[in-house]
Design a protein around this motif. Structure first.
Motif, mmCIF file in Angstrom:
data_model
loop_
_atom_site.group_PDB
_atom_site.id
_atom_site.type_symbol
_atom_site.label_atom_id
_atom_site.label_comp_id
_atom_site.label_asym_id
_atom_site.label_seq_id
_atom_site.Cartn_x
_atom_site.Cartn_y
_atom_site.Cartn_z
ATOM 1 N N GLN A 60 0.835 -1.208 0.000
ATOM 2 C CA GLN A 60 0.000 0.000 0.000
ATOM 3 C C GLN A 60 0.869 1.256 0.000
ATOM 4 O O GLN A 60 0.591 2.209 -0.732
ATOM 5 C CB GLN A 60 -0.924 -0.006 1.211
ATOM 6 N N ASP A 61 1.936 1.248 0.800
ATOM 7 C CA ASP A 61 2.853 2.396 0.819
ATOM 8 C C ASP A 61 3.468 2.625 -0.555
ATOM 9 O O ASP A 61 3.520 3.753 -1.048
ATOM 10 C CB ASP A 61 3.978 2.179 1.840
ATOM 11 N N TYR A 62 3.918 1.533 -1.176
ATOM 12 C CA TYR A 62 4.551 1.664 -2.486
ATOM 13 C C TYR A 62 3.567 2.181 -3.536
ATOM 14 O O TYR A 62 3.903 3.050 -4.335
ATOM 15 C CB TYR A 62 5.165 0.337 -2.931
ATOM 16 N N VAL A 63 2.355 1.666 -3.520
ATOM 17 C CA VAL A 63 1.348 2.116 -4.489
ATOM 18 C C VAL A 63 1.054 3.606 -4.287
ATOM 19 O O VAL A 63 0.898 4.351 -5.259
ATOM 20 C CB VAL A 63 0.063 1.263 -4.383
ATOM 21 N N THR A 64 1.010 4.046 -3.054
ATOM 22 C CA THR A 64 0.775 5.467 -2.773
ATOM 23 C C THR A 64 1.876 6.323 -3.400
ATOM 24 O O THR A 64 1.597 7.334 -4.061
ATOM 25 C CB THR A 64 0.714 5.714 -1.252
ATOM 26 N N PHE A 65 3.135 5.907 -3.199
ATOM 27 C CA PHE A 65 4.246 6.663 -3.790
ATOM 28 C C PHE A 65 4.248 6.551 -5.311
ATOM 29 O O PHE A 65 4.532 7.524 -6.010
ATOM 30 C CB PHE A 65 5.592 6.188 -3.216
ATOM 31 N N ALA A 66 3.940 5.368 -5.830
ATOM 32 C CA ALA A 66 3.922 5.173 -7.286
ATOM 33 C C ALA A 66 2.872 6.067 -7.936
ATOM 34 O O ALA A 66 3.115 6.649 -9.006
ATOM 35 C CB ALA A 66 3.660 3.710 -7.620
ATOM 36 N N ARG A 67 1.729 6.203 -7.304
ATOM 37 C CA ARG A 67 0.689 7.088 -7.855
ATOM 38 C C ARG A 67 1.128 8.545 -7.810
ATOM 39 O O ARG A 67 0.839 9.317 -8.727
ATOM 40 C CB ARG A 67 -0.621 6.885 -7.114
ATOM 41 N N ALA A 68 1.808 8.916 -6.736
ATOM 42 C CA ALA A 68 2.313 10.293 -6.647
ATOM 43 C C ALA A 68 3.334 10.538 -7.754
ATOM 44 O O ALA A 68 3.349 11.609 -8.376
ATOM 45 C CB ALA A 68 2.933 10.545 -5.280
ATOM 46 N N ILE A 69 4.152 9.557 -8.022
ATOM 47 C CA ILE A 69 5.157 9.686 -9.083
ATOM 48 C C ILE A 69 4.481 9.786 -10.447
ATOM 49 O O ILE A 69 4.896 10.568 -11.304
ATOM 50 C CB ILE A 69 6.174 8.535 -9.005
ATOM 51 N N GLN A 70 3.423 9.024 -10.644
ATOM 52 C CA GLN A 70 2.676 9.125 -11.908
ATOM 53 C C GLN A 70 2.084 10.523 -12.071
ATOM 54 O O GLN A 70 2.141 11.092 -13.162
ATOM 55 C CB GLN A 70 1.564 8.078 -11.954
ATOM 56 N N ARG A 71 1.512 11.048 -10.998
ATOM 57 C CA ARG A 71 0.920 12.387 -11.070
ATOM 58 C C ARG A 71 1.985 13.444 -11.348
ATOM 59 O O ARG A 71 1.718 14.435 -12.008
ATOM 60 C CB ARG A 71 0.184 12.726 -9.762
ATOM 61 N N GLN A 72 3.182 13.241 -10.825
ATOM 62 C CA GLN A 72 4.258 14.226 -10.933
ATOM 63 C C GLN A 72 5.295 13.841 -11.990
ATOM 64 O O GLN A 72 6.412 14.350 -11.992
ATOM 65 C CB GLN A 72 4.958 14.369 -9.563
ATOM 66 N N GLY A 73 4.930 12.965 -12.902
ATOM 67 C CA GLY A 73 5.866 12.422 -13.882
ATOM 68 C C GLY A 73 6.630 13.461 -14.672
ATOM 69 O O GLY A 73 7.856 13.371 -14.820
ATOM 70 N N THR A 74 5.943 14.456 -15.169
ATOM 71 C CA THR A 74 6.598 15.484 -15.973
ATOM 72 C C THR A 74 7.631 16.238 -15.150
ATOM 73 O O THR A 74 8.768 16.444 -15.586
ATOM 74 C CB THR A 74 5.550 16.471 -16.543
ATOM 75 N N ARG A 75 7.238 16.630 -13.951
ATOM 76 C CA ARG A 75 8.148 17.378 -13.064
ATOM 77 C C ARG A 75 9.348 16.510 -12.683
ATOM 78 O O ARG A 75 10.495 16.963 -12.707
ATOM 79 C CB ARG A 75 7.393 17.824 -11.801
#
Length: 155
Positions: A60-75
């Motif tokens: 669950q922790d990893y998925v939370t970070f992975a989603r944040a990374i997807q949202r911030q992919g361009t940055r």
């Protein structure tokens, strides 16, 4: 703190820091899955089962970070390309570990089912009446072979 506030806090993290948190969560998840796989291979099913809560929390922790990374992919691509590349490599390691873990889990499930089926068959044979039928052979009742034994297939 609300879920929206937690997501906003993750999205506001500096690129390197967000990637570092994700890498740490990923490494911990791969480690616990490796421990589980090792225990299952050794036949220590109960000990492997004790890792399930940790594995679920880490996933669950990893998925939370992975989603944040997807949202911030361009940055992240602009600000921390090396960290993002390390994360992608780590994610491939996770995929490999997950495939191995699932393979070992499936093997353990099959072995357990086979053992329980054999036990049920043996119990059924022991409880069967040993009388001769009209053809001069010991009568068999296939429905009685698993009487009293249940197999839980949810592993």
């Amino acid at each position: 703190m609300t879920a929206a506030a937690r997501l906003a806090a993750l999205d506001a993290l500096p690129a390197e820091e967000l990637c570092t948190h994700a890498e740490q969560a990923l490494a911990a998840l791969v480690d616990v899955m490796n421990q589980e796989t090792t225990l299952l291979r050794a036949g220590h099913l109960r000990q492997a089962g004790q890792l399930t809560p940790d594995k679920a929390r880490l996933a669950q922790d990893y998925v939370t970070f992975a989603r944040a990374i997807q949202r911030q992919g361009t940055r992240l691509t602009a600000e921390a390309p090396a960290a993002l590349a390390r994360l992608r490599a780590g994610h491939e390691s996770l995929a490999t570990q997950m495939a191995e873990n699932l393979r070992v889990l499936a093997t353990a499930k099959t072995v357990t089912e086979d053992v329980l089926t054999d036990v049920a068959r043996m119990v059924g044979q022991q409880n069967r009446a040993r009388t001769y039928g009209s053809a001069g052979k010991v009568a068999t009742d296939p429905a009685a072979s698993a009487k009293g034994i249940a197999i839980n297939r949810a592993l």
